[in-house]
Design a protein around this motif. Sequence first.
Motif, PDB file in Angstrom:
ATOM      1  N   TYR A  55       0.821  -1.197   0.000  1.00 10.77           N
ATOM      2  CA  TYR A  55       0.000   0.000   0.000  1.00 10.77           C
ATOM      3  C   TYR A  55       0.865   1.260   0.000  1.00 10.77           C
ATOM      4  N   SER A 108      -2.505   2.917   5.969  1.00 11.19           N
ATOM      5  CA  SER A 108      -3.038   1.558   5.957  1.00 11.19           C
ATOM      6  C   SER A 108      -2.313   0.696   6.975  1.00 11.19           C
ATOM      7  N   LYS A 145      -7.678   0.720   6.272  1.00 13.06           N
ATOM      8  CA  LYS A 145      -7.265   1.983   5.661  1.00 13.06           C
ATOM      9  C   LYS A 145      -7.925   3.148   6.373  1.00 13.06           C
TER      10      LYS A 145
END
Length: 785
Positions: A515, A540, A563
């Motif tokens: 991420y 995240s 998230k």
Amino acid sequence: MRSLLAGSAIGLFATAYPMSAACAQTATNAPASSVASGVGATKDDSSRPGGSTEGALEDIVVTARKRSENLRDVPVALTAVSGDTLTHRNITQMVDLVTTLPNLTVSYGTIQPRTFIRGFGSGDNLSFDQSVGKFVDNVSYGRDQDSRIPLFDLERVEVLRGPQVLLFGNSATAGALNITTRKPGDRFEADGSIGYEFNNNETNVQGGATLPVAEGVSLRVAGLLQHLDKGWIHNNVTGFDSPRTRNYAGRAILRIEPSSDLQIQLKAEYDRLLDEGENIQVYKQSLAVPGLFDDTKLDGRTSNSNAGPPYFQQGYAYLRNQTYQADVNYHVLGGQLISTSSYRNYMSSTSADGDGLAADIFNAFIFNRYRQFAQEIRFEGTSGDFDYTLGGYYQHDEMRAFTLIEFNLAPLGVPVPPFARYLSFDQDTDAWSGFANLRWRITPKLKVEAGFRYTDTRKDVNQLLATANIIPSLPRNTKRATVAQQINPALDPVQLAVLGVSPHDYRGIQQNDGYFQPQVIVQYEIAPANMVYAKFVSGSKAGGVDAISPASNPNATKFGPEKATSFELGAKGRLASGHLDYALTIFSTTFKDLQLSVFDNVSSFLVSNVGKARTRGVELELNWAPAPRLRIDFNGAYLDARYLSFPGATCTNEQSLIAGPTCTQDLSGAPTSYASKWSGNLGIAYEQPLGGDYRLAGRIDVSARSSYDAGSTNSPDERQKGYAQLDANLDLSPNSSSWTISLFGRNLTDKRYLSFALPTIPATFGEMGTYSRGRQLGVRLSGRF
């Protein structure tokens, strides 16, 4: 048979210094040891602009962004607490921070601790990486039991609210506790304190000393001893007063400076923490079997015990931690190259009775051995109008855990033999990340910075579920092999009939997450020593595998990443000729796929990704020195934290009794756990010179919060009403501050509250919880050389 199970019974006087931003370390030309109470944190500094500055507030230096900065220049919502403040308030554990820091909750009430900021956090399952990160000298303490790590010989604790993703190795989507220990200087100094609290017979001894070894070489050693002999929960069955605490910790830091361009620090720390006894109290009678529980008052007494057959078990929470660390700071290429290498090795074990009965019905035992190696390298530099940071981070950790959930249901009228659900969990994790941040000073007043962190996390898991015999008298260091020898397939039909669970052995479950996490900040100086800022951050947290999932296929044991997207507006500064500091924050954070523990209505907390949740609110801190010897501090918050989409939540007792053990409810729109709409602290400190070379200082603090949900079902039975607590201190010391004798009191009004609530186990439809500590009165002697 599950329906058969349901139907058959089925913190007047701690040397209390302001817990506010102005309590942290003073400016770099003043050593941390110079921080004192109330007015001691002020000084006459005629260099401050505008008007009379007699008794003006000190500048505060923090390291929330991995560099030393003045607190009012940092565009982050944070509160800093000095190490002296912690010592003088008799605070050695994170759980004791909560009464004076709005929007922070730490609870040891469950078998796994909980840490929440702004109504969000993790807990109740060892599978989680924590939404509220804990970092000590830049090393991640990311497991749930790390909330028990002791606080001693510290420079400060910084509580950072909102997602912290850029400069911390493990992303923290709800916030972070950034803890900085005291480092050795270049001259001899020593400090220490010994305190005794009378109501709970608690002894607290801590101190540290810096020893020069050679030119450019010095050593700091520090230690803590904490004994609490008389807990605040009396057990009617065993006569034991819980908890009884035996905590020991030691730390050594070696500083080596071969040249002005090179600094090396080597650190070793050992912590051993033990709480003994059963702290759970039943406070609501069973809906299914009236009269099942003989004590249903939160009155400091409990009949919850597994001291008899077949368990012969006393509850406890045990943690042993070792940390080894090397920090290298090298000035090169016009900047700083900084390396942090660390290794952690900890073992935790907990045993708890969750049935609320004198009869030995249920016992839960969790063991976790965790090893972690981490390496961070970063370079910080300046080029013209630009400041930049570049770096990389690697972490490898190994978790070897097992859980034994034991059932003896015959006293409830369920005709099955005693059995245990045994779960084994092995997880290896590799996490790589790279990060960069660029700050552009567009004008002397306007700054813009943008940065990112990209993280790749890979987890490899083996998870086993089996049926086993009950094992009596489980010691703290129980070996997995000892438990595995008690696996008994002949009891598999019993577990299937009662819990609906079949054995499995899953190997090589993979969870891979990558991420990108950006952050943008715009900061503008509206006047000297006053600024406003706007901040956007998206963070995240890795997914994983549920350590205790009974799922019938390996993919169903996995949970996804969490998230958080956050927007923040803030203003910080100094007014009234340096006599008033303020910090105002307006925030809104939205969570998607929030990782939560969901109770299965029988015995366990399973991991679930909530669809969507949000927290928003306003926070205000004021520190005012209206006169040279008077200090007033205020810290308050308004919070609106709620689930936006949560259709598979745990049912209340009433709902489960009607719909059965598979019941779920929709908590969309409901408030999150520990989300008080209003919370705050007001402190007033005054110092009076006495005849000769002595002074008398005193402080009063009032902390309050409105109601909150101490459980996870939004049940009125699990809701704690609003309350207020009063702390105070009185200190006598010479003007040199070489020694201080203090009378301290915490929770002088003896207000006790629910720190955790849960339906009684297994499915007996009562309510139980843990009760906070009552009034504390004590005396402390401290010295500094």
